[in-house]
Design a protein around this motif. Structure first.
Motif, short mmCIF file in Angstrom:
data_model
loop_
_atom_site.label_atom_id
_atom_site.label_comp_id
_atom_site.label_asym_id
_atom_site.label_seq_id
_atom_site.Cartn_x
_atom_site.Cartn_y
_atom_site.Cartn_z
N GLN A 90 0.83 -1.20 0.00
CA GLN A 90 0.00 0.00 0.00
C GLN A 90 0.87 1.26 0.00
N LYS A 120 -8.64 0.52 -6.02
CA LYS A 120 -9.32 0.22 -4.75
C LYS A 120 -8.35 0.31 -3.58
N ARG A 122 -5.58 1.96 -3.43
CA ARG A 122 -5.16 3.36 -3.27
C ARG A 122 -6.21 4.14 -2.51
N ASN A 123 -7.47 4.00 -2.89
CA ASN A 123 -8.54 4.73 -2.21
C ASN A 123 -8.67 4.28 -0.76
N ASP A 124 -8.57 2.98 -0.51
CA ASP A 124 -8.63 2.48 0.87
C ASP A 124 -7.45 3.00 1.69
N THR A 125 -6.29 3.06 1.08
CA THR A 125 -5.09 3.53 1.77
C THR A 125 -5.20 5.01 2.11
N VAL A 126 -5.76 5.80 1.21
CA VAL A 126 -5.94 7.23 1.49
C VAL A 126 -6.88 7.41 2.69
N LYS A 127 -7.94 6.61 2.75
CA LYS A 127 -8.85 6.67 3.91
C LYS A 127 -8.11 6.29 5.19
N THR A 128 -7.29 5.27 5.10
CA THR A 128 -6.50 4.85 6.26
C THR A 128 -5.54 5.94 6.69
N ARG A 130 -5.81 9.14 6.17
CA ARG A 130 -6.60 10.24 6.74
C ARG A 130 -6.95 9.93 8.20
N ARG A 131 -7.38 8.70 8.45
CA ARG A 131 -7.73 8.29 9.80
C ARG A 131 -6.51 8.35 10.73
N GLU A 134 -5.48 12.11 11.30
CA GLU A 134 -6.45 12.75 12.20
C GLU A 134 -6.30 12.23 13.62
#
Length: 140
Positions: A90, A120, A122-128, A130-131, A134
């Motif tokens: 990732q 998929k 990449r998008n999941d990794t960006v969410k991770t 961000r979490r 934050e």
């Protein structure tokens, strides 16, 4: 007759080389002209702009990641820490897409994955990411 043919071939080659050098010279000068039209002298920048430039290029405290022969420096400590927590594959996908600028298809070819899988992940990794960032910011 054989000497005449060799002589003609040599002259043709010399002519070809001269033409290639001539056009390479023209391309070089055009590129220099194009660069000169877009460059600004450092004295034209305000103090505020110079401070912003210093922040951008101050990579002394950067964390470095290596992927596919590229060295990527991350100055933001929280982002670098979040990147370190990602699984290797990732991390590679995020670095290749956002920092090197490769497409999902190119990344998929390199890693042996389908384009949709890369997208998929990449998008999941960006969410991770961000979490994680934050969570560091809000102390979670």
């Amino acid at each position: 007759m054989n000497e005449d043919r060799k002589d003609r071939v040599v002259r043709q080659f010399v002519t070809y080389c001269r033409m290639a050098l001539k056009y390479e010279k023209i391309n070089y000068y055009n590129e220099r002209k194009r660069i000169a039209e877009r460059e600004l002298h450092i004295k034209l920048f305000s103090e505020k702009q110079l401070e912003a430039i210093d922040k951008i290029f101050d990579t002394y405290h950067a964390d470095y990641f290596y992927v596919m022969g590229y060295e990527i420096g991350i100055v933001d400590g929280d982002l670098a820490q979040a990147l370190r927590e990602l699984p290797d594959r990732q991390l590679q996908i995020v670095l290749m897409y956002y920092f090197i600028g490769w497409t999902d298809r190119e990344i998929g070819e390199i890693l042996g994955l389908a384009k949709s899988t890369v997208c998929k992940w990449r998008n999941d990794t960006v969410k991770t990411l961000r979490r994680l960032v934050e969570g560091m910011y809000y102390g979670e």
